[in-house]
Design a protein around this motif. Structure first.
Motif, short mmCIF file in Angstrom:
data_model
loop_
_atom_site.label_atom_id
_atom_site.label_comp_id
_atom_site.label_asym_id
_atom_site.label_seq_id
_atom_site.Cartn_x
_atom_site.Cartn_y
_atom_site.Cartn_z
N ARG A 89 59.77 -23.28 47.57
CA ARG A 89 58.53 -23.36 46.79
C ARG A 89 57.84 -24.71 47.03
NH1 ARG A 89 59.80 -18.92 46.80
NH2 ARG A 89 60.28 -17.49 45.07
N THR A 91 55.49 -26.85 45.01
CA THR A 91 54.93 -27.08 43.68
C THR A 91 54.04 -28.32 43.70
OG1 THR A 91 56.73 -28.53 42.98
CG2 THR A 91 57.09 -26.15 42.73
N THR A 118 52.60 -22.49 44.58
CA THR A 118 52.83 -21.97 43.24
C THR A 118 51.70 -22.21 42.24
OG1 THR A 118 53.96 -24.01 42.56
CG2 THR A 118 55.34 -22.23 43.49
N HIS A 119 50.87 -23.23 42.47
CA HIS A 119 49.84 -23.59 41.48
C HIS A 119 48.49 -23.80 42.15
CE1 HIS A 119 53.50 -24.52 39.26
NE2 HIS A 119 52.79 -24.67 38.14
N ALA A 132 47.30 -30.61 40.82
CA ALA A 132 47.22 -29.34 40.11
C ALA A 132 45.99 -29.28 39.22
CB ALA A 132 48.48 -29.13 39.27
N ALA A 552 56.03 -17.10 41.72
CA ALA A 552 55.81 -17.96 40.54
C ALA A 552 54.97 -17.19 39.53
CB ALA A 552 55.11 -19.25 40.94
N THR A 554 52.70 -18.40 37.85
CA THR A 554 51.35 -18.98 37.87
C THR A 554 50.43 -18.35 38.92
OG1 THR A 554 52.39 -20.70 39.22
CG2 THR A 554 51.94 -21.23 36.92
#
Length: 766
Positions: A89, A91, A118-119, A132, A552, A554
């Motif tokens: 992942r 992140t 993931t975001h 993010a 994820a 998200t």
């Protein structure tokens, strides 16, 4: 944070004698499964891959049979699944440790190997890092920016992986915004097919069905490598070879998948080590020399028919078909008769004897399939290549009957389907009047930007923003050295993606990176889990159900992301409820059916038909949608499709994929079939060319662009590997060598970058 390992490589170059498939394929799958640390769920998903009630492979667009094998996936398809379901992942913490300036120095493999995004992220120029942000912040920021631009100067690019539902929404959103700039990955590969077949037979796609491979008695195969690009194709090729079908191959390189195949699902072959020979004839045509090779076959057939008519023998050509269904035969036949064999041999690199041997197979065959790939389409004279292959097929009526027809092999899993539902820069290819009435707006009517025009607009500074639905656009296009600096001058760049790639590391003044669900994952919306659909190379539509656990919580689906951007950018429309579409993709399919009633009747009812449902191709039943109402026989502009002249020291470079690659995605550094491991810095050369230049296997050379425009384009320190390739031709890897190709070096009419014949020179590395 991702803990994916960076590459560590030991370079090995050794001849590979084993067949395609077999234990080599099995070993490769074990290696990538271990490297991606995929769990039992991912292995379970492989059993659903390309099954009638499963998910459509995210790799190539090969057909999904109604009665599939136990394992209906190939080596590259399994790699694509493992790649998407990786345990790694990326992140926001990953980006706190790595600046964009650092990441752009990473190899393509390492960037994607880092794992799934993931975001949602926004680029921060002050720190040179992605940070993010919330989805609402991203949508509001994108919408606010898009509202300030001239819509005709905004690019909406679509990768060929997006579903029919997503693609329809994307094209509609762009047009409601006011942009017809809808380039897609077809512009980079098979747009030559769309233009060439459309002008010749009135249908822009292949004319065969998957089961035609069970009915043909010959296959003529040009410029496509099934062992790397569409390995599931090896099964029908093997079956054809076993029942005596003649498979005549024209390809510059000896490719293992066209030589021999060992079926991993056949225990007897795996235990015994036996394999099936594929090609009955293998002709190593010069890259760019296919027009000449096909002209030679046509010349032989026409002159043999002339002789037969003089002696009252059996005709070689199908005169009944030619008279009833074609236009332009007499003029073409006269050109073929007058073309000298010396010119044909020089331009093709083949002997008259070999070309006539191929023509004799064609002459005796009753049902022929013509297979081709980017080896025909990615040339300046790519349209001539496609037209000439159509000419050959028309001479004996091999279009529009069982077991015969045009079989272009598409790449990305839904690249053909995207065009079907409106991803096109050409206003005449979209049902604009229907869309205007259906949604109550006036769509743009002018020609938009295709890939080449979009690149030119970026270079000129006229493009204002870029929105990318998947893909790795900047890496896939030509002339990286000129394009990448200009890319940073865009005011806005938006990328919808599953993994990190180089395009994301060339941020505009404002840049958003929006992570989406993959097709294999469960897509849970208001009305429950959703399904999507794709179209394959055979014009068949399939449903696809994702069931894997999302990478994820998200993540949003592609339709949800598009709806978020649309609502933040466009005025409310009483005829369109974006939220309702996201809640139930069946409503999107209902809308597609209204827009395309002839192609998608009862769409929702038929989408999970075993083997897919056929959208229909008029030329497949000899209905020619041309101005003349007949299939057109065309005269080529030249026997050489390269678009440049021969010159002392100039080579024809063809860019290649490795066995460990799909498009710009590099799965690893093992090009097993070509015997290369641990590097992609390779140039494949003919031994006679090496001797003339005083080079030895293992020497380092630089490749230098030779387009004649005085631009400095080069790829340094490529290792020379002696290989079976025609004199004057070299091979090297895509996308790294795209830097050697000017944006202006593209196919006439279709504008496909001419990556299979790039003019270059070779210099010793200093």
């Amino acid at each position: 944070m991702s803990d994916a390992p960076r590459e560590t490589r030991t370079i090995e170059i050794e001849k590979y004698d084993a067949p395609a498939g077999g234990w080599g394929s099995m070993k490769s799958l074990v290696e990538i499964s271990a490297r991606e640390k995929i769990g039992p769920e991912a292995l379970k998903e492989l059993t659903r891959q390309n099954k009638p009630d499963g998910f459509a492979c995210v790799s190539c667009a090969w057909g999904k049979p109604a009665h599939p094998h136990v394992a209906e996936f190939c080596e590259n398809g399994a790699k694509a699944t493992a790649w998407e379901l990786t345990s790694y992942r990326v992140t926001p913490a990953f980006f706190q440790q790595h600046t964009v300036s650092e990441l752009i120095t990473w190899k393509d493999f390492d960037l994607e190997q880092a794992g799934r995004l993931t975001h949602p992220l926004k680029y921060d120029g002050a720190t040179d890092k992605y940070v993010a942000c919330s989805w609402d912040e991203a949508f509001a920021g994108i919408g606010a920016k898009l509202k300030t631009y001239d819509p005709t100067k905004v690019i909406f690019y679509a990768s060929g992986r997006a579903s029919l539902e997503t693609s329809y929404m994307y094209g509609l959103m762009a047009r409601m915004y006011g942009s017809q700039n809808l380039p897609d990955s077809s512009n980079m590969c098979h747009e030559t097919t769309s233009v060439g077949l459309k002008s010749a037979i009135g249908s822009p796609v292949g004319t065969i069905h998957l089961d035609d491979y069970e009915k043909c008695d010959a296959i003529f195969y040009f410029g496509q490598n099934p062992g790397v690009n569409s390995p599931r194709f090896l099964h029908p090729l093997r079956d054809c070879a076993k029942r005596g079908v003649e498979i005549v191959v024209f390809n510059p390189l000896k490719e293992r998948g066209l030589e021999k195949f060992q079926d991993p699902q056949n225990p007897l072959e795996m235990v015994s080590g036996k394999s099936t020979p594929i090609a009955s004839q293998y002709h190593q045509v010069k890259t760019g020399g296919d027009v000449a090779a096909i002209m030679g076959m046509c010349k032989y057939l026409i002159e043999a028919d002339d002789t037969a008519q003089r002696i009252d023998g059996l005709p070689v050509l199908d005169h009944e078909f030619l008279n009833a269904h074609t236009n332009g035969f007499d003029a073409f036949a006269e050109v073929a008769r007058k073309t000298e064999w010396s010119a044909i041999e020089h331009e093709s690199g083949l002997s008259r004897t070999d070309i006539e041997a191929a023509a004799k197979v064609y002459a005796k065959s009753k049902a022929v399939i013509a297979v081709y790939g980017m080896g025909l389409t990615q040339h300046v004279g790519g349209i001539d290549n496609v037209h000439m292959l159509v000419n050959l097929m028309l001479l004996r009526g091999n279009i529009g009957k069982p077991g015969a027809g045009m079989g272009p092999v598409r790449g990305h899993s839904n690249v053909q389907g995207q065009r079907t539902v409106g991803i096109t820069e050409k206003p005449e290819l979209a049902p604009l009047d229907i869309l205007a009435e259906q949604y109550g707006f006036e769509p743009p009517r002018d020609l938009g930007w295709d890939t080449v025009a979009a690149c030119e607009a970026v270079l000129e500074g006229t493009a204002q923003a870029f929105v990318g639905l998947g893909g790795n656009f900047v890496r896939a296009i030509p002339d990286h050295g000129a394009m990448e600096p200009k890319w940073r001058g865009l005011d806005l760049t938006v990328h919808i993606a599953t993994k990190l790639n180089r395009s994301h590391l060339l941020p505009g003044k404002t840049c958003y990176l929006l992570p989406c669900l993959g097709r294999i994952e469960t897509d849970m919306q208001a009305t429950g889990p959703q399904s999507v659909s794709i179209e394959d190379s055979f014009s068949r539509i399939y449903g696809s159900k994702g069931k894997a656990t999302p990478a994820a919580e998200t993540l949003l689906s592609e339709p949800a992301i598009l709806a978020g951007i649309a609502k933040a950018t466009l005025a409310p429309n009483p005829k369109l409820d974006w939220d309702a579409w996201v809640g139930d993709y069946a409503k999107v399919r209902d809308a597609i059916e209204v827009t395309y009633p002839d192609l998608f009747a009862r769409f929702n009812d038929r989408m999970f038909t075993a083997g897919g449902f056929w959208k229909g191709v008029p030329a497949a039943h000899r209905e020619w949608k041309t101005e003349s109402g007949k299939a057109e026989i065309n005269i080529p502009q030249a026997l050489n499709a390269t678009g440049f002249d021969e010159a002392e020291g100039r080579f024809r470079l063809m860019t290649l994929r490795s066995n460990d690659q799909f498009n710009t995605t590099v799965y690893g550094y093992h090009d097993r079939f070509r015997g290369v491991k641990g590097t992609r810095d390779i140039v494949f050369m003919n031994r006679k060319d090496m001797a003339r230049m005083g080079l030895a296997d293992g020497d380092d050379v630089d490749l230098v662009g030779d387009a004649g425009d005085n631009a400095d384009r080069r790829v340094n320190k490529q290792r020379v590997v002696e290989y079976s390739i025609p004199e004057g031709c070299i091979g090297a890897y895509y996308p790294e060598c795209n830097i050697l190709m000017p944006v202006a070096h593209h196919a006439r009419e279709s504008h496909v970058p001419a990556a299979k014949s790039v003019p270059v020179r070779i210099e010793r590395t200093r």
